[in-house]
Write a protein that holds these residues in place. Structure first.
Motif, short mmCIF file in Angstrom:
data_model
loop_
_atom_site.label_atom_id
_atom_site.label_comp_id
_atom_site.label_asym_id
_atom_site.label_seq_id
_atom_site.Cartn_x
_atom_site.Cartn_y
_atom_site.Cartn_z
N LEU B 188 35.91 -3.59 48.27
CA LEU B 188 34.55 -4.11 48.10
C LEU B 188 34.56 -5.63 48.07
N ASN B 189 35.49 -6.19 47.33
CA ASN B 189 35.55 -7.65 47.24
C ASN B 189 35.91 -8.28 48.58
N ARG B 190 36.78 -7.62 49.31
CA ARG B 190 37.18 -8.14 50.62
C ARG B 190 35.97 -8.16 51.55
N LEU B 191 35.21 -7.05 51.54
CA LEU B 191 34.03 -6.99 52.41
C LEU B 191 32.99 -8.02 51.98
N ARG B 192 32.90 -8.22 50.68
CA ARG B 192 31.93 -9.22 50.20
C ARG B 192 32.32 -10.60 50.65
N ASN B 193 33.63 -10.88 50.63
CA ASN B 193 34.07 -12.20 51.09
C ASN B 193 33.75 -12.39 52.57
#
Lengths: 180, 358
Positions: B188-193
């Motif tokens: 999720l954090n990767r996609l948000r970045n």
């Protein structure tokens, strides 16, 4: 608890003016203190400013009543006058009806007033005019609505209804739990 | 004879040689510039030979020019050091001298990820770590993370149940679940970045993460949002048997404050009363007709008395008694009237009303 909106105030005043006419301003503008109308859980209360300031500190669920309950607004926003307003409306009543002692008990049980029970009636009463019902000893008994105008009252037969029952002081006993 | 033939042969051979040379030698006023690394030959000679730029001969002239230039380029290639690679003679090209321009524009700098921003703020520098760690359990060097890593808690064969935990709980499954959640969070954090880098507007997630500790209101809100998040914006969503239709996001009603300005309240109420009174009709038709009826009753009663007494009575009309028509009067005997009130209303009634008003 909140003050009444414009529409609610106008509905209330229209109902009250049916019984006391233009004397409403004597209720609104009193020389002996500031009194106001407040709405709490669909009931309209007539309360002095002093009591109101004390009542503000009570939470909505715990507050049962304040001042005098004049009546309540129904689900369709019509105003229904309660018997508890009698003490304030009786002195200013425009049209009155005196009921004979025999019919007094019948009225206090919630029945309409027949021609045979009618003692006196103010002159110039229109049909469907709001009335305050008195006993022959000038004790206010309740509210009513004229079924016939004064003229028609004279001509109608003795078993006809002349005053429709709206509220009577017997309700203090009969509707003890729903009357605030 | 043979000498002549020999001479002819020699001459022919010479001519052939010359021809060959002529074929491979090209005369140019200006030498060509060669970039053998790119196999590029640049010809700066002005094209004066090509007089006719249109017509049928143009094609042939251009072809001859191209052949000459290519010939020169190939001559240059043959001069390079050649080597033999798997039964083929290959020339090794030098480094290209001409630098070709970029095909695509420069990439824009990416926004820093959340961790990078934090590290920059705090001044954290990446510490160099060893790639292999000594794993005591398997007695070998294992990598720090990844396949067959050193300390993988999901691979343990024995887990002690901690003190306050439920004895029937599956600790192995618990660890696997925790791992899955960490992986999902990382993803999720990767996609948000990435979304932040591409400046994609993410929908705000106000309290709609399923934590398991949500209050009733939050769950209700999440349910409402889920209902509306369909292609038809929630129009054809079924409801439970007793569920009420959702209230629209209308504006809340505003009321006056409870202890507001009492004087202003009083003033507005009096104004309301005044308007109410002014709207009532001055001339009440029913009152007028009632008055008219009363008048006529009185007149009739007076007439009857006159007739009954005969002509003896001096008084013309009986003056109305003090309480006769007032409150005290008992209701009179019923009398039949021929013309009802509708006949009396109108002109007569208005006249009487006008009189009475004085």
């Amino acid at each position: 608890m909140r003050p009444l909106t414009e529409e609610e105030t106008s509905t209330l005043f229209q109902k009250l003016s049916k019984y006391i006419g233009e004397n409403i301003q004597l209720l609104v503008d009193r020389p002996d203190g500031t009194y106001c109308f407040r709405l709490h859980k669909d009931r309209v209360y007539y309360v002095s400013e002093k009591i109101l300031k004390l009542a503000v500190n009570i939470s909505r669920e715990k507050l049962v009543s304040l001042g005098t309950c004049f009546g309540k607004f129904t689900k369709t926003q019509k105003f229904r006058l309660h018997i508890t307003a009698l003490d304030y409306l009786a002195p200013y009543a425009k049209h009155k009806v005196w009921v004979k002692p025999g019919a007094e008990q019948s009225f206090l049980y919630g029945n309409h007033v027949l021609k045979s029970g009618l003692g006196r009636i103010t002159e110039n009463t229109n049909q469907y005019q709001g009335l305050v019902v008195y006993s022959m000893a000038d004790v206010p008994l309740g509210f009513g609505v004229a079924a016939k105008s004064t003229q028609d009252c004279r001509k109608v037969d003795p078993m006809a209804i002349v005053v429709f029952h709206q509220a009577d002081i017997g309700e203090y006993v009969r509707h003890e739990d729903t009357l605030i | 004879m043979e000498a002549r033939r020999a001479e002819e042969l020699l001459a022919r051979a010479e001519r052939a040689e010359a021809e060959k040379l002529r074929l491979i030698t090209v005369h140019k006023d200006l030498e060509l510039e060669f970039d053998l690394g790119n196999l590029l030959a640049t010809d700066r000679n002005p094209p004066t030979g090509l007089r006719q730029w249109s017509g049928p001969g143009l094609e042939a002239q251009l072809r001859a020019l191209a052949r000459d230039n290519v010939q020169l380029l190939i001559n240059q290639l043959w001069q390079l050091p050649s080597e033999r690679v798997e039964e083929a003679v290959v020339a090794r090209l030098p480094e290209p001298s001409l630098r070709l321009p970029r095909e695509k524009p420069l990439p824009k700098p990416r926004p820093l990820t959340r961790w990078q921003q934090f590290a920059q703020l705090k001044g954290i520098r990446p510490r160099k770590k060893t790639s292999l760690v000594w794993d005591e359990a398997s007695k070998q060097w294992r990598r720090r993370w990844g396949y067959q890593r050193a300390r993988d808690d999901t691979k343990e064969w024995l887990i002690e149940v901690p003190g306050g935990a439920d004895p029937n709980e599956d600790q192995f499954a618990k660890r696997l679940q925790a791992k899955k959640e960490r992986v999902a969070k990382n993803e999720l954090n990767r996609l948000r970045n990435i979304a932040r880098a591409h400046k994609v507007q993410l929908p705000s997630q106000g309290g709609m993460h399923p934590t398991g500790y949500q209050s009733r209101d939050e769950l209700g809100k999440a349910m409402q949002v889920a209902k509306v998040s369909t292609a038809s914006v929630g129009r054809f969503q079924e409801r439970l048997p007793k569920e009420k239709p959702p209230r629209g996001p209308g504006r809340k009603r505003q009321f006056q404050p409870n202890i507001g300005d009492f004087a202003a309240e009083k003033k507005s109420q009096l104004e309301l009363i005044r308007i109410m009174n002014s709207k009532k009709p001055r001339m009440d038709v029913t009152r007028a007709t009632n008055k008219q009826m009363r008048e006529e009753d009185r007149e009739e009663a007076a007439k009857k008395r006159k007739v009954a007494k005969g002509r003896g009575g001096k008084r013309k009309g009986r003056p109305p008694g003090p309480g006769g028509k007032g409150k005290g009067g008992p209701p009179g005997p019923g009398r039949k009237r021929k013309g009802g009130p509708p006949l009396l209303g109108g002109r007569k009634g208005q006249r009487q009303g006008g009189k009475r008003r004085k």
